[in-house]
Write an enzyme that holds these catalytic residues in place. Structure first.
Site, PDB file in Angstrom:
ATOM      1  CB  CYS A  27       3.766 -11.368  -5.898  1.00  0.00           C
ATOM      2  SG  CYS A  27       3.981  -9.778  -5.097  1.00  0.00           S
ATOM      3  CB  CYS A  29       7.918 -10.874  -6.070  1.00  0.00           C
ATOM      4  SG  CYS A  29       7.307 -11.646  -4.554  1.00  0.00           S
ATOM      5  CG  HIS A  31       5.118 -12.769  -1.610  1.00  0.00           C
ATOM      6  ND1 HIS A  31       4.529 -11.798  -2.403  1.00  0.00           N
ATOM      7  CD2 HIS A  31       4.122 -13.631  -1.267  1.00  0.00           C
ATOM      8  CE1 HIS A  31       3.229 -12.076  -2.538  1.00  0.00           C
ATOM      9  NE2 HIS A  31       2.973 -13.183  -1.866  1.00  0.00           N
ATOM     10  CG  ASN A  76      -4.880   0.671   2.642  1.00  0.00           C
ATOM     11  OD1 ASN A  76      -5.216   1.396   3.573  1.00  0.00           O
ATOM     12  ND2 ASN A  76      -4.988   1.037   1.382  1.00  0.00           N
ATOM     13  CB  SER A  98      -4.793  -5.133  -4.142  1.00  0.00           C
ATOM     14  OG  SER A  98      -3.573  -4.401  -4.204  1.00  0.00           O
ATOM     15  CG  HIS A 101       5.546  -8.068  -1.816  1.00  0.00           C
ATOM     16  ND1 HIS A 101       6.309  -9.062  -2.389  1.00  0.00           N
ATOM     17  CD2 HIS A 101       6.416  -7.138  -1.353  1.00  0.00           C
ATOM     18  CE1 HIS A 101       7.591  -8.724  -2.301  1.00  0.00           C
ATOM     19  NE2 HIS A 101       7.672  -7.564  -1.667  1.00  0.00           N
ATOM     20  CG  HIS A 104       2.395  -2.915  -0.804  1.00  0.00           C
ATOM     21  ND1 HIS A 104       1.769  -4.119  -0.544  1.00  0.00           N
ATOM     22  CD2 HIS A 104       1.433  -2.100  -1.282  1.00  0.00           C
ATOM     23  CE1 HIS A 104       0.495  -4.035  -0.870  1.00  0.00           C
ATOM     24  NE2 HIS A 104       0.251  -2.814  -1.312  1.00  0.00           N
ATOM     25  CD  GLN A 125      -1.269   2.709  -2.308  1.00  0.00           C
ATOM     26  OE1 GLN A 125      -1.428   3.576  -3.165  1.00  0.00           O
ATOM     27  NE2 GLN A 125      -2.202   1.830  -2.007  1.00  0.00           N
TER      28      GLN A 125
HETATM   29  P1  H2U Z   1      -2.981  -1.532  -1.883  1.00  0.00           P
HETATM   30  O1  H2U Z   1      -1.821  -1.354  -0.968  1.00  0.00           O
HETATM   31  O2  H2U Z   1      -4.157  -0.740  -1.408  1.00  0.00           O
HETATM   32  O3  H2U Z   1      -3.314  -2.937  -2.158  1.00  0.00           O
HETATM   33  O4  H2U Z   1      -2.559  -0.905  -3.293  1.00  0.00           O
HETATM   34  C1  H2U Z   1      -1.511  -1.397  -4.071  1.00  0.00           C
HETATM   35  C2  H2U Z   1      -1.223  -0.367  -5.153  1.00  0.00           C
HETATM   36  O5  H2U Z   1      -0.365  -0.927  -6.133  1.00  0.00           O
HETATM   37  C3  H2U Z   1      -2.470   0.102  -5.884  1.00  0.00           C
HETATM   38  O6  H2U Z   1      -2.598   1.491  -5.697  1.00  0.00           O
HETATM   39  C4  H2U Z   1      -0.700  -0.410  -7.399  1.00  0.00           C
HETATM   40  C5  H2U Z   1      -2.203  -0.235  -7.357  1.00  0.00           C
HETATM   41  O7  H2U Z   1      -2.624   0.803  -8.186  1.00  0.00           O
HETATM   42  N1  H2U Z   1      -0.231  -1.320  -8.446  1.00  0.00           N
HETATM   43  C6  H2U Z   1       0.748  -0.919  -9.343  1.00  0.00           C
HETATM   44  O8  H2U Z   1       1.169   0.243  -9.285  1.00  0.00           O
HETATM   45  N2  H2U Z   1       1.230  -1.805 -10.260  1.00  0.00           N
HETATM   46  C7  H2U Z   1       0.763  -3.072 -10.405  1.00  0.00           C
HETATM   47  O9  H2U Z   1       1.276  -3.826 -11.227  1.00  0.00           O
HETATM   48  C8  H2U Z   1      -0.381  -3.535  -9.619  1.00  0.00           C
HETATM   49  C9  H2U Z   1      -0.817  -2.637  -8.497  1.00  0.00           C
HETATM   50 ZN    ZN Z   2       5.622 -10.588  -3.609  1.00  0.00          ZN
END
Ligand code: H2U
Ligand code: ZN
Length: 341
Positions: free
Chosen positions: A48, A51, A110, A148, A156, A159, A161, A163
């Site tokens: 992940c 994490c 996680h 989301n 994606s 975990h 999270h 934004q």
């Molecule tokens: P979601 O919550 O929509 O899955 O988006 C996760 C965000 O995490 C996504 O905007 C960022 C992606 O650009 N990301 C990072 O900043 N670093 C990473 O190593 C992978 C994902």
């Molecule tokens: Zn994780």
């Protein structure tokens, strides 16, 4: 007319849109079969990118964080600076945008979701929302906090999270809400969402849960089957306005409301949620009209796997729902009671 049995349209005073409600169609038997979709995850996943201690996609290493952890998105949708673009062609218009995107991990665990966190840890998440809003508002007019949740919503990574996207320019949906709230105040001498909170608490038919500071309800004009509008019962424009008691009560109502979501279809309920906060730099009237609030838009309709599709009439005419907001609220209240017994 008994609106619970006949098709009718309801008006959304925040957007100016109408929604078609067709309650007679729910006479079809309710097939609320609980198909539990349980996914087991370990508290740490070496693959992940969120994490603690793991390597992100751009090669950076996450610290061994203990609580909430915020970093600048490695693939940001907004950049702080760029070339000045202004195109005012009669048909093709564009202008530059500047901002920043951050990712906020709610917890090192996680296997958790926001719902699973203790009220105290949810309070920590809110405290960081408050801090981020305050800091970003010094540079950017608009601070958009969102999450989301679930792969069905395009998330994606499981975990826990969310934004934060901040920009100098106010996004379209927030601009519409500013205009609608300002018009409502001018016309009625009332703050739109303040009067909504008051009337909903009096009526109770669409309220799922509440405490002295917050009310978690299905709006009269909801589009998604189990859409939620979370409103303060005090005057607030931004998360950075909240005091300690209001923060604690917000953590409590979030815990309660999100738990009801999970109990409804016996699944970790997917959604897109976000806060609408008053941008900086508005006129005094616009600022006065604005009320801080959160929207939760979950896609599920009848079970953990049966979702509502916004297609056909919705794409070409207007949004439509069968289940009334009043019935949806009753189902969520019942789910909440089943969890307490
Ligand atoms: P979601 O919550 O929509 O899955 O988006 C996760 C965000 O995490 C996504 O905007 C960022 C992606 O650009 N990301 C990072 O900043 N670093 C990473 O190593 C992978 C994902
Ligand atoms: Zn994780």
């Amino acid at each position: 007319m008994d609106s619970h049995n006949f098709p009718h349209r309801r008006y959304n005073p925040l957007t100016g849109d109408w929604v078609l409600v067709s309650p007679h169609r729910t006479q079809r038997p309710w097939q609320g079969a609980k198909e539990a979709v349980t996914e087991t995850r370990a508290p740490y996943d070496p693959n992940c990118y969120l994490c603690p201690g793991n390597i992100r996609a751009n090669g950076e290493i996450n610290p061994m964080y203990q609580g909430v952890y915020v970093f600048t998105n490695d693939y940001p949708a907004l950049l702080p600076e760029g070339p000045e673009v202004v195109d005012e062609d009669v048909l093709y218009r564009s202008h530059s945008v500047s901002g920043t995107s951050r990712v906020m991990c709610y917890s090192p665990g996680h296997d958790l979701t926001l719902t699973d966190l203790s009220v105290r840890d949810i309070g920590e998440v809110i405290r960081v929302w408050r801090e981020q809003t305050e800091e970003l508002n010094t540079t950017y007019a608009s601070v958009q906090i969102f999450e989301n949740k679930g792969s069905v919503m395009g998330c994606s990574n499981p975990h826990p999270h969310g934004q934060i996207w901040a920009s100098c320019q106010v996004p379209s949906l927030v601009s519409t809400e500013i205009r609608m709230q300002t018009e409502f105040l001018t016309k009625n001498c009332l703050r739109l969402l303040e009067v909504t909170a008051k009337r909903e608490v009096e009526d109770q038919s669409r309220v799922v849960c509440q405490n002295e500071d917050w009310v978690w309800l299905i709006p009269y004009w909801a589009v998604w089957p189990f859409e939620i509008l979370l409103l303060p019962r005090f005057e607030a424009r931004r998360l950075s306005d909240l005091n300690q008691d209001q923060t604690e009560n917000l953590a409590k109502v979030l815990k309660e409301g999100l738990t009801a979501y999970d109990l409804l279809f016996d699944t970790s309920f997917p959604y897109s949620m976000g806060w609408h906060q008053c941008p900086s730099g508005l006129s005094a009237k616009e600022e006065e009209a604005f009320t801080l609030h959160a929207h939760f838009y979950p896609p599920l309709l009848r079970s953990a796997t049966i979702k509502k599709f916004m297609v056909g009439y919705e794409m070409l005419g207007e949004s439509q729902r069968d289940l009334t907001p009043e019935l949806a609220a009753e189902r969520l209240r019942r789910a909440m009671d089943s969890g307490q017994s």
